[in-house]
Design an enzyme around this catalytic site. Sequence first.
Site, short mmCIF file in Angstrom:
data_model
loop_
_atom_site.label_atom_id
_atom_site.label_comp_id
_atom_site.label_asym_id
_atom_site.label_seq_id
_atom_site.Cartn_x
_atom_site.Cartn_y
_atom_site.Cartn_z
N TYR A 1 -6.60 -8.68 -2.03
CA TYR A 1 -7.58 -8.72 -1.76
C TYR A 1 -8.48 -9.87 -1.56
CZ TYR A 1 -5.51 -3.78 -2.97
OH TYR A 1 -5.37 -2.64 -3.26
N TYR B 1 -6.86 6.53 -5.35
CA TYR B 1 -5.99 5.38 -4.55
C TYR B 1 -4.81 5.59 -4.12
CZ TYR B 1 -4.25 0.83 -3.31
OH TYR B 1 -3.25 -0.15 -2.69
N ASP C 1 0.39 12.19 -6.11
CA ASP C 1 0.52 9.85 -5.70
C ASP C 1 1.22 10.18 -7.28
OD1 ASP C 1 1.00 8.47 -5.41
OD2 ASP C 1 -0.48 8.00 -4.14
N LYS D 1 6.29 2.23 -7.96
CA LYS D 1 5.98 1.10 -8.79
C LYS D 1 6.29 0.87 -10.51
CE LYS D 1 1.25 0.32 -8.29
NZ LYS D 1 -0.32 1.06 -7.76
C1 LIG Z 1 0.30 0.62 -6.01
C2 LIG Z 1 -0.28 2.04 -5.54
C3 LIG Z 1 0.13 2.82 -4.19
C4 LIG Z 1 0.65 1.59 -3.11
O1 LIG Z 1 1.96 1.65 -3.69
P1 LIG Z 1 2.15 0.38 -3.13
O2 LIG Z 1 3.63 -0.83 -3.38
O3 LIG Z 1 1.23 -0.69 -3.11
O4 LIG Z 1 2.00 0.25 -1.98
C5 LIG Z 1 -0.36 3.97 -3.79
N1 LIG Z 1 -0.99 5.24 -4.55
C6 LIG Z 1 -1.36 4.90 -6.11
C7 LIG Z 1 -1.00 6.20 -6.60
C8 LIG Z 1 -0.53 4.08 -6.72
O5 LIG Z 1 -1.10 3.59 -8.03
#
Ligand SMILES: *Cc1c(COP(=O)(O)O)cnc(C)c1O
Length: 426
Positions: free
Chosen positions: A18, A146, A247, A276
């Site tokens: 960013y 997000y 997600d 993550k």
């Molecule tokens: C970080 C994140 C993503 C994206 O993951 P990247 O490995 O950075 O592409 C998608 N969804 C959520 C909820 C996240 O916290």
Amino acid sequence: MDIDKLLELDAKHVWHPYGPMPGTVEPLVVESASGVRLTLADGGELIDGMSSWWAAIHGYRHPVLDAALADQASRMSHVMFGGLTHQPAIALASTLVDLTPDGLEHVFLCDSGSVSVEVAIKMCLQYWRSLGRGGKRKLLTWRGGYHGDTFHPMSVCDPDGGMHALWRGVLPEQVFVPPPPSGFDSPLDESYVAALTDAIEQHADELAAVIVEPVVQGAGGMRFHNPGYLNALREATEANDVLLIFDEIATGFGRTGELFAAEHAGLTPDVLCVGKALTGGYMTMAATLCVPRVAEGISRGELPVLAHGPTFMGNPLASAVANASIGLLVESDWRSDLARLATELRRGLAPAADLSALVDVRVLGGIGVVQLDHAVDMAEATRVAVEHGVWLRPFRDMIYAMPPYIATEADLAAITRAMVAVAASA
Ligand SMILES: *Cc1c(COP(=O)(O)O)cnc(C)c1O
């Protein structure tokens, strides 16, 4: 190379998250990291309050993870996954099926969180196409979310935070409903549930899936909600022939106090994304899981395969470290670790209540947030935190932390002291 030279080259050539190019804010050069501490090139040491963006749950240079990596490197670092398979990836997929909510049986390994969301969306769109209902290709989500930075995930990020105005005409247009009412412990707002259910009903003909972050909306605003809204989503999606994607890239692997946030609601989504913390923060890897219905649907279509296959799919090094990291987690007393994090974050953030600019202090599991009534200057906030010996990365009006699970009471006291100091000076 000396630090000044490194920083000069960094500013000139290296794009940061960013960030503008050339860079305007000087980053800190990290030389090594161990446990919860980052060692800087200038010799300084910082307690990491960020777990490298939710990932390093066991801290840095963990001997078990280091050994798993070295052991796997001594066999093979990578082989293609088309036509070949291997024990580390098979073990990982089986473990993920065992640990995640019942019913998720199939696993697609991919290289990052954003890609796992792309795959989740592709699965859902292709499912309906295969069933002859290709008109069902939109997604519904609540605002404040997000889901990643590639284009389809961007289309379901919060429209304001995701700068949708900038991308009008480029991003696919999705269906947005208001954000879920705030507060993990707040009573369920029945009028919100009714409006949510209505929106799903109204758009059912064009909806492939609903996608949300369960319980905690992370990078979209660090907001918590009552898990009951997830049950409402499950009911409404089932009643209206819409799939449900969770997600859990940020919430997975214990961060909210349950192994997966879906467990707060006791339900299984049709598709689940994890990432993550999957590899304990060692390397990039994510996974998309689905229920048999989705896989069977796709397999009945005109194109009976999931047409996706990253070059580094199922990478053995990442798989081996993920296996070791998940092993460490489930063998540890992670529930009491997370309870300790919550208790100490609450205790340490209590003094923030006296700040005149305070909007809210909230803690859930290993997540602590101080929200102010104005935006925080990120560079200045970082400087104050570093002065207090802590690494934090505030954004917008929020100073937050999600420390490694191994953080001690003293580490957590330092982290929360720094958070309160940043909030007081912002
Ligand atoms: C970080 C994140 C993503 C994206 O993951 P990247 O490995 O950075 O592409 C998608 N969804 C959520 C909820 C996240 O916290």
